[in-house]
Design a protein around this motif. Sequence first.
Motif, PDB file in Angstrom:
ATOM      1  N   TRP A 195       0.852  -1.179   0.000  1.00  0.00           N
ATOM      2  CA  TRP A 195       0.000   0.000   0.000  1.00  0.00           C
ATOM      3  C   TRP A 195       0.888   1.230   0.000  1.00  0.00           C
ATOM      4  O   TRP A 195       1.797   1.354   0.827  1.00  0.00           O
ATOM      5  CB  TRP A 195      -0.922  -0.007   1.209  1.00  0.00           C
ATOM      6  N   SER A 204     -16.128   6.279  -0.189  1.00  0.00           N
ATOM      7  CA  SER A 204     -14.809   6.421  -0.804  1.00  0.00           C
ATOM      8  C   SER A 204     -13.837   6.987   0.231  1.00  0.00           C
ATOM      9  O   SER A 204     -14.209   7.304   1.363  1.00  0.00           O
ATOM     10  CB  SER A 204     -14.873   7.346  -2.027  1.00  0.00           C
ATOM     11  N   LEU A 205     -12.582   7.095  -0.133  1.00  0.00           N
ATOM     12  CA  LEU A 205     -11.559   7.655   0.743  1.00  0.00           C
ATOM     13  C   LEU A 205     -11.960   9.072   1.170  1.00  0.00           C
ATOM     14  O   LEU A 205     -12.478   9.847   0.368  1.00  0.00           O
ATOM     15  CB  LEU A 205     -10.231   7.675  -0.006  1.00  0.00           C
ATOM     16  N   GLU A 235     -14.393  -3.597  -0.666  1.00  0.00           N
ATOM     17  CA  GLU A 235     -13.540  -2.576  -1.281  1.00  0.00           C
ATOM     18  C   GLU A 235     -14.077  -1.171  -1.028  1.00  0.00           C
ATOM     19  O   GLU A 235     -13.899  -0.266  -1.848  1.00  0.00           O
ATOM     20  CB  GLU A 235     -13.400  -2.806  -2.800  1.00  0.00           C
ATOM     21  N   ARG A 236     -14.743  -0.978   0.109  1.00  0.00           N
ATOM     22  CA  ARG A 236     -15.287   0.330   0.447  1.00  0.00           C
ATOM     23  C   ARG A 236     -14.712   0.807   1.781  1.00  0.00           C
ATOM     24  O   ARG A 236     -14.208   0.016   2.585  1.00  0.00           O
ATOM     25  CB  ARG A 236     -16.814   0.298   0.543  1.00  0.00           C
ATOM     26  N   ASN A 288      -2.749   3.947  -3.116  1.00  0.00           N
ATOM     27  CA  ASN A 288      -2.467   2.955  -4.155  1.00  0.00           C
ATOM     28  C   ASN A 288      -2.217   1.586  -3.533  1.00  0.00           C
ATOM     29  O   ASN A 288      -1.604   1.487  -2.467  1.00  0.00           O
ATOM     30  CB  ASN A 288      -1.226   3.354  -4.956  1.00  0.00           C
ATOM     31  N   ARG A 289      -2.661   0.539  -4.223  1.00  0.00           N
ATOM     32  CA  ARG A 289      -2.361  -0.840  -3.824  1.00  0.00           C
ATOM     33  C   ARG A 289      -1.593  -1.501  -4.961  1.00  0.00           C
ATOM     34  O   ARG A 289      -2.138  -1.729  -6.046  1.00  0.00           O
ATOM     35  CB  ARG A 289      -3.653  -1.605  -3.524  1.00  0.00           C
ATOM     36  N   GLN A 295      -5.894   2.345  -7.720  1.00  0.00           N
ATOM     37  CA  GLN A 295      -5.927   3.665  -7.090  1.00  0.00           C
ATOM     38  C   GLN A 295      -7.243   3.875  -6.333  1.00  0.00           C
ATOM     39  O   GLN A 295      -8.306   3.428  -6.766  1.00  0.00           O
ATOM     40  CB  GLN A 295      -5.781   4.763  -8.146  1.00  0.00           C
ATOM     41  N   TYR A 296      -7.132   4.569  -5.207  1.00  0.00           N
ATOM     42  CA  TYR A 296      -8.304   4.935  -4.419  1.00  0.00           C
ATOM     43  C   TYR A 296      -8.249   6.442  -4.167  1.00  0.00           C
ATOM     44  O   TYR A 296      -7.229   6.970  -3.716  1.00  0.00           O
ATOM     45  CB  TYR A 296      -8.318   4.186  -3.085  1.00  0.00           C
ATOM     46  N   ASN A 340      -7.563  12.715  -0.078  1.00  0.00           N
ATOM     47  CA  ASN A 340      -6.515  12.180  -0.959  1.00  0.00           C
ATOM     48  C   ASN A 340      -5.107  12.340  -0.385  1.00  0.00           C
ATOM     49  O   ASN A 340      -4.154  11.800  -0.944  1.00  0.00           O
ATOM     50  CB  ASN A 340      -6.581  12.867  -2.324  1.00  0.00           C
ATOM     51  N   PHE A 387     -10.897   0.354   5.799  1.00  0.00           N
ATOM     52  CA  PHE A 387     -11.090  -0.268   4.482  1.00  0.00           C
ATOM     53  C   PHE A 387     -11.498  -1.724   4.647  1.00  0.00           C
ATOM     54  O   PHE A 387     -10.792  -2.525   5.276  1.00  0.00           O
ATOM     55  CB  PHE A 387      -9.791  -0.181   3.677  1.00  0.00           C
ATOM     56  N   GLY A 407      -3.834  10.585  -3.260  1.00  0.00           N
ATOM     57  CA  GLY A 407      -4.466   9.286  -3.410  1.00  0.00           C
ATOM     58  C   GLY A 407      -3.729   8.139  -2.756  1.00  0.00           C
ATOM     59  O   GLY A 407      -2.550   8.235  -2.386  1.00  0.00           O
TER      60      GLY A 407
END
Length: 207
Positions: free
Chosen positions: A80, A107-108, A143-144, A88-89, A97-98, A111, A138, A86
């Motif tokens: 991670w 969502s996140l 995935e939320r 990233n994984r 990207q999140y 950022n 998370f 943002g």
Amino acid sequence: FSPACKTAPLFCVQSFLANINYYSASKVQICARCIYVLLAILPLPSLTISQTTFINIGEEKGLSSLQITDLYQDAHGFVWVGTQHGLNRFDAYGCVQYFKIPGDTTSLSSNHISPKAFAKDGEDNLWVATLQGGLNHFNRNTERFTRYQAQTGQPNSISMDNVTAIEPDGKGGLWIATSGRGINHFDPIKKNFRIWDANDRRPNLLM
């Protein structure tokens, strides 16, 4: 050589080094040649230096920003990468990207990822701290994100959204450091926060 040198050459070298003061210069020169021979027959794998390969992970791999704030490798092998733009994984091939999505509360929350942003919970999900956006939980299955943010008039909410660091307490809870509003502790059962703030003059709080 002594028979012992055939089975324990390293011992012979050590014995020589321990008694080197007893030798004249000429004998030392001869024995130095013996060391060279002994080292030649010693197993050498431990003397070799393993090569390290570096992989550059940049925008061509899908990284959202080159301004990296924190890194974390989870139990599944994913890396991670927190950035100023943002989350990233990385899975060794590319990045997922999140981002904060306006109007989407799952969502996140921000950022801008914090300098010490990551922690694992008791169910192998991930905590993500942000600057300006509070704390995010998370869920790997959905995935939320679930957001935890400061709420005016709610004493059991997190003290502020400018989170600088998080650390598991070893019991399923979480310690949260903020920039200006003290330390928080998250209770995973009650889903609320306890706050220690230097501005609060009650006894036994931060001084």
